[in-house]
Scaffold this active site. Structure first.
Site, PDB file in Angstrom:
ATOM      1  N   PRO A   1       0.809  -1.187   0.000  1.00  0.00           N
ATOM      2  CA  PRO A   1       0.000   0.000   0.000  1.00  0.00           C
ATOM      3  C   PRO A   1       0.853   1.251   0.000  1.00  0.00           C
ATOM      4  O   PRO A   1       1.421   1.620   1.013  1.00  0.00           O
ATOM      5  CB  PRO A   1      -0.784  -0.110   1.294  1.00  0.00           C
ATOM      6  CG  PRO A   1      -0.008  -1.085   2.145  1.00  0.00           C
ATOM      7  CD  PRO A   1       1.092  -1.614   1.347  1.00  0.00           C
ATOM      8  N   GLU A   2       0.901   1.896  -1.137  1.00  0.00           N
ATOM      9  CA  GLU A   2       1.429   3.248  -1.221  1.00  0.00           C
ATOM     10  C   GLU A   2       0.230   4.125  -1.574  1.00  0.00           C
ATOM     11  O   GLU A   2      -0.889   3.641  -1.593  1.00  0.00           O
ATOM     12  CB  GLU A   2       2.548   3.329  -2.272  1.00  0.00           C
ATOM     13  CG  GLU A   2       3.700   2.369  -1.976  1.00  0.00           C
ATOM     14  CD  GLU A   2       4.836   2.467  -2.979  1.00  0.00           C
ATOM     15  OE1 GLU A   2       5.064   3.541  -3.538  1.00  0.00           O
ATOM     16  OE2 GLU A   2       5.494   1.434  -3.217  1.00  0.00           O
TER      17      GLU A   2
END
Length: 285
Positions: free
Chosen positions: A2-3
Site C-alpha cells: 500500500p502506497e
DNA sequence: GTCCATGTTCTTTA
DNA sequence: CTAAAGAACATGGA
C-alpha cells in the site's frame, strides 16, 4: 502493497460502502493492532455512524458521527474489505465491524506491520507527515530536499518529506524524471527537482487510474486487485531492457530496500559530465 | 534451510 | 547535540 495509489483506491471503493452506516457490532480479535495500546476501541465504535472516509498519506482516516476519528494503516500486507458476514473469516483477520445482515468491514494483516490508530476528535490526523505529493509545488519539493544530504531515494521514502510514496513509486518517479537514486537530495538542480515533481504526480495519477499495483496481497475494499503493476518501468525489472534506451535495468540495495534504475538514463550529473569529457563531446549549456 | 517482500520505528553510529 | 544508517518487527512464498 500500500502506497498512495493503493490507499487512495481503498478509500474510494470503501467510502460508498460504509459512509452512513451504523456500527452494530465490533469484534476485535487481536488487541495489539490497536494503538495507542490502552484505547478501548470497541466502546468508542459501537453504535456510532460512519460519517466520512478520507486519505492522508498512507493513512485511511475514518470519521464518526460523534467526531471521533481513527485511521487504518495497511503496513505491508494489510487489507480493508467490505464483505458479507457469511463469508469465511480468513486467517489474520484482526478487526471486524458489523453493519447488520448484509455487510461487515474486515481488517486483516498477516505481518501486522499495519494497525488501527485512534486519534479522537481533536488531534491532528497528519502528525509526522509531509505534504500530499499531488498538491506539491516544485518550490516546496526543492525546499524540502535542500534540507538533507541523504540520497534522494531515501529522502523521498521519508513520509515527513512527502507523504504517500513508497518503494515502488519512488523508483518509478526517479526513472520518469531521469534522476539517479543515489544523487544527493540537496544537490539536485532546479531543473531536476522540477522534473521529479512532475514525474511523481504523473506516476501516482497513472497508478490511481489503474486502481493501484497488486504484487501479492493488495486488494481494494471490494476485494478487487489492481492493474498498475503492468505499468512499472523499472520496479521488479532487474536485468530487463530499459523501456527508453535498452540498457539492462540495475538493482542495488539502498537503505535496506531494493532500488531499480536505468544506469544509462538516470546518470548522476557529475558522471554525465565526466563521460561527455571522455567521449570528446561538447559540454551542454 | 535461504532469501526476499508495497512500511515504520527504535537503536546505533558518525 | 543531530543526522543518517542499520536493525527490528512478523509472516509467507519462491
Amino acid at each position: 502493497m500500500p502506497e498512495l495509489p493503493e490507499v487512495q483506491t481503498v478509500v474510494t471503493t470503501l467510502r460508498p460502502l460504509i459512509v452512513g452506516r451504523v456500527i452494530a457490532g465490533v469484534n476485535l480479535l487481536r488487541t495489539d493492532i490497536v494503538r495507542p495500546g490502552g484505547v478501548d476501541l470497541p466502546s468508542r465504535l459501537l453504535g456510532r455512524r460512519i460519517r466520512a472516509v478520507d486519505r492522508r498519506g498512507k493513512r485511511i482516516l475514518i470519521t464518526l458521527d460523534d467526531r471521533g476519528r481513527f485511521y487504518v494503516h495497511l503496513g505491508m500486507t494489510g487489507q480493508l474489505t467490505v464483505e458479507s458476514p457469511e463469508a469465511a473469516v480468513r486467517p489474520h483477520t484482526h478487526l471486524v465491524l458489523e453493519f447488520g445482515e448484509s455487510a461487515c468491514l474486515r481488517f486483516r494483516d498477516p505481518r501486522r506491520f499495519g494497525g488501527v490508530f485512534w486519534i479522537g476528535a481533536d488531534s491532528d490526523a497528519a502528525t509526522g507527515l509531509g505534504p500530499e505529493p499531488l498538491d506539491l509545488k516544485p518550490s516546496d519539493l526543492a525546499t524540502r530536499l535542500a534540507k538533507t544530504r541523504r540520497a534522494v531515494k531515501n529522502a523521498l521514502l521519508d513520509q515527513r518529506v512527502v507523504a504517500g510514496l513508497g518503494n515502488i513509486y519512488v523508483d518509478e518517479a526517479l526513472f520518469e524524471a531521469r534522476v539517479h537514486p543515489l544523487a544527493l537530495a540537496c544537490e539536485l538542480t532546479p531543473e531536476e527537482v522540477r522534473r521529479l515533481n512532475s514525474a511523481i504526480k504523473k506516476v501516482l495519477r497513472r497508478a490511481i487510474r489503474h486502481r493501484g499495483s497488486t504484487l501479492r496481497d493488495y486488494m481494494d475494499a471490494e476485494g478487487a486487485a489492481g492493474e498498475a503493476q503492468k505499468l512499472h518501468r523499472v520496479y521488479g525489472s532487474e536485468g530487463k531492457p530499459c523501456r527508453s534506451c535498452g540498457s539492462p535495468v540495475q538493482r542495488i540495495v539502498l537503505g535496506g530496500r531494493s532500488t531499480h534504475f536505468c544506469p544509462s538514463c538516470q546518470m548522476r550529473a557529475r558522471v554525465r559530465r565526466a563521460k561527455r569529457r571522455l567521449s570528446g563531446r561538447a559540454p551542454g549549456p
